[in-house]
Design a protein around this motif. Structure first.
Motif, PDB file in Angstrom:
ATOM      1  N   THR A  73       0.775  -1.062  -0.083  1.00  0.00           N
ATOM      2  CA  THR A  73      -0.120   0.095  -0.016  1.00  0.00           C
ATOM      3  C   THR A  73       0.917   1.360  -0.090  1.00  0.00           C
ATOM      4  O   THR A  73       0.328   2.388   0.098  1.00  0.00           O
ATOM      5  N   LEU A 102      -1.967  13.679   3.160  1.00  0.00           N
ATOM      6  CA  LEU A 102      -3.024  12.343   3.247  1.00  0.00           C
ATOM      7  C   LEU A 102      -2.703  11.390   2.116  1.00  0.00           C
ATOM      8  O   LEU A 102      -2.497  10.272   2.354  1.00  0.00           O
ATOM      9  N   LEU A 136       0.550   9.517   3.557  1.00  0.00           N
ATOM     10  CA  LEU A 136      -0.235   8.635   4.503  1.00  0.00           C
ATOM     11  C   LEU A 136      -0.940   7.630   3.257  1.00  0.00           C
ATOM     12  O   LEU A 136      -1.565   6.507   3.818  1.00  0.00           O
ATOM     13  N   ILE A 191      -3.810   7.509   1.652  1.00  0.00           N
ATOM     14  CA  ILE A 191      -5.309   7.125   1.845  1.00  0.00           C
ATOM     15  C   ILE A 191      -5.761   7.453   0.544  1.00  0.00           C
ATOM     16  O   ILE A 191      -5.473   8.224  -0.269  1.00  0.00           O
ATOM     17  N   PRO A 226     -10.335  -0.510  -2.284  1.00  0.00           N
ATOM     18  CA  PRO A 226     -11.330  -1.448  -1.432  1.00  0.00           C
ATOM     19  C   PRO A 226     -11.009  -1.601   0.067  1.00  0.00           C
ATOM     20  O   PRO A 226     -11.548  -1.711   0.882  1.00  0.00           O
ATOM     21  N   ASP A 227      -9.538  -1.655   0.298  1.00  0.00           N
ATOM     22  CA  ASP A 227      -9.062  -2.103   1.496  1.00  0.00           C
ATOM     23  C   ASP A 227      -8.861  -1.072   2.173  1.00  0.00           C
ATOM     24  O   ASP A 227      -8.452  -1.024   3.375  1.00  0.00           O
ATOM     25  N   ASN A 241     -12.435   1.125   5.338  1.00  0.00           N
ATOM     26  CA  ASN A 241     -12.593   1.371   6.867  1.00  0.00           C
ATOM     27  C   ASN A 241     -11.751   2.742   7.405  1.00  0.00           C
ATOM     28  O   ASN A 241     -12.127   3.276   7.931  1.00  0.00           O
ATOM     29  N   ASN A 242     -10.602   2.926   6.751  1.00  0.00           N
ATOM     30  CA  ASN A 242      -9.604   4.021   7.077  1.00  0.00           C
ATOM     31  C   ASN A 242     -10.320   5.575   6.729  1.00  0.00           C
ATOM     32  O   ASN A 242     -10.396   6.276   7.320  1.00  0.00           O
ATOM     33  N   ALA A 301     -13.153   6.153   9.219  1.00  0.00           N
ATOM     34  CA  ALA A 301     -12.694   6.510  10.422  1.00  0.00           C
ATOM     35  C   ALA A 301     -12.172   8.095  10.261  1.00  0.00           C
ATOM     36  O   ALA A 301     -12.259   8.883  10.974  1.00  0.00           O
ATOM     37  N   LEU A 302     -11.464   8.248   8.949  1.00  0.00           N
ATOM     38  CA  LEU A 302     -11.098   9.379   8.846  1.00  0.00           C
ATOM     39  C   LEU A 302     -12.396  10.602   8.851  1.00  0.00           C
ATOM     40  O   LEU A 302     -12.243  11.859   9.396  1.00  0.00           O
ATOM     41  N   GLY A 340     -13.236  11.192  12.324  1.00  0.00           N
ATOM     42  CA  GLY A 340     -12.150  12.059  12.770  1.00  0.00           C
ATOM     43  C   GLY A 340     -12.462  13.680  12.337  1.00  0.00           C
ATOM     44  O   GLY A 340     -12.408  14.594  13.153  1.00  0.00           O
TER      45      GLY A 340
END
Lengths: 206, 124
Positions: free
Chosen positions: B18, B69, B73, B75, B79-80, B83-84, B87-88, B91
């Motif tokens: 990733t 980001l 990071l 982002i 598909p995987d 969830n991130n 959550a972002l 946040g």
């Protein structure tokens, strides 16, 4: 798993429910990402306190009088460059390249330490001219917000040393490279918080 | 999809990378440098209407956070990463609530407070 099978797992033709459990790296990354977001919520509270109190100088020194933009630009340059060298280091960890991991992570450490020493110099100068946290609500909020960020950078530097020792002793085990991956996320997140700090605290000074 | 043939102790898909490439980090650095210099320029120029400067600084900061980001990071909408992203979003919502909520509430209280000289007269 061959390249074609890998492509099949990743492709959208396989329903999400049939793809099996997520990779440990994805799960670990998600868990650490949740921690980072909670850390950013802490910073949000400190930013809110600073935004509310930044005008309450109690006839003491104001931000405009105290802050040196050139100094802040150098600090920003250190942290931004260290984010990129940390990224290069992560790529080296991924390809299990020991010497370039040491090289890029050493540069990351030096840049992080330079940032920290610049910040300590600034704090010492402010304390010397009487701009202490106890002087006004503005200065209390300033030292809490910027100090918490500095504390995070110090913890990051200590973590980086530990990770380099783990590479030296344990090698590039999946466990070690996963921890390095989380360190990278932590370091990049600190850089994002710093964008908020230099925009709101230093450039937005009034 | 024969994951049983994978090496023991390795979770399925553990070799998915990733991370970005060296080039993506450099592109991110380029954007970040431009946005940082633009913020420092905007804060000390007379060209822009003074009351617009804070808004411009805010826009530049949010843009740079987006650059970090995406390019540092990593982002993305893969598909995987679903969830991130969720959550972002939570946040960002909480951060916005805390920061802007506090600022609005305290500004209101400040506005409705009795002026300090009147308060001192009453206490006398």
């Amino acid at each position: 798993m061959s390249a074609t099978e890998q492509a099949l797992v990743n492709s959208d033709t396989v329903p999400l429910s049939l793809r099996g459990p997520a990779a440990t790296r994805v799960v670990a990354g998600y868990g650490f990402w949740l921690f980072l977001l909670s850390d950013i919520v802490i910073f949000a509270a400190l930013f809110a306190a600073y935004a509310v109190l930044s005008g309450e100088t109690a006839w003491g020194p104001t931000g405009v009088a105290l802050f040196d933009k050139k100094h802040v630009l150098i600090e920003t340059a250190c942290l931004l460059t260290s984010s990129v060298t940390c990224g290069f280091g992560s790529l080296a960890v991924q390809s299990a390249d020991r010497s370039s991991t040491y090289f890029w992570m050493a540069i990351t450490f030096i840049l992080g330490a330079s940032f920290l020493s610049l910040e300590v110099t600034e704090f010492r100068h402010m304390l010397a001219i009487g701009a202490r946290p106890s002087r006004s609500a503005f200065l209390s909020a300033f030292f809490t917000l910027v100090g918490t960020h500095g504390l995070h950078v110090s913890i990051g530097l200590a973590w980086l040393v530990v990770m380099l020792l783990q590479v030296a002793t344990l090698g590039f085990q999946p466990m070690v490279s996963r921890r390095f991956f989380c360190f990278g996320l932590f370091w990049h997140a600190l850089d994002i918080v710093w964008i908020g700090v230099f925009t709101i605290v230093y450039l937005g000074a009034h | 999809m024969n994951t049983q043939t994978e090496a023991q102790g390795q979770s399925p898909g553990a070799n998915i990378h990733t991370h970005g490439t060296r080039q993506s980090y450099l592109i991110g650095l380029g954007y970040a440098v431009v946005l940082t210099l633009a913020s420092f320029w905007a804060s000390s120029t007379d060209v822009i209407y003074a009351h617009g400067v804070p808004i411009l600084l805010g826009v530049l900061a949010i843009a740079q956070m987006g650059v970090h980001l995406v390019f540092f990071l990593h982002i993305s909408s893969a598909p995987d990463q679903t969830n991130n992203i969720l959550a972002l979003a939570l946040g960002i919502f909480v951060v916005g609530l805390i920061v802007f909520g506090s600022m609005i509430i305290v500004a209101h209280l400040n506005h409705n407070m009795m002026p300090m000289d009147r308060l001192l007269q009453i206490q006398r």
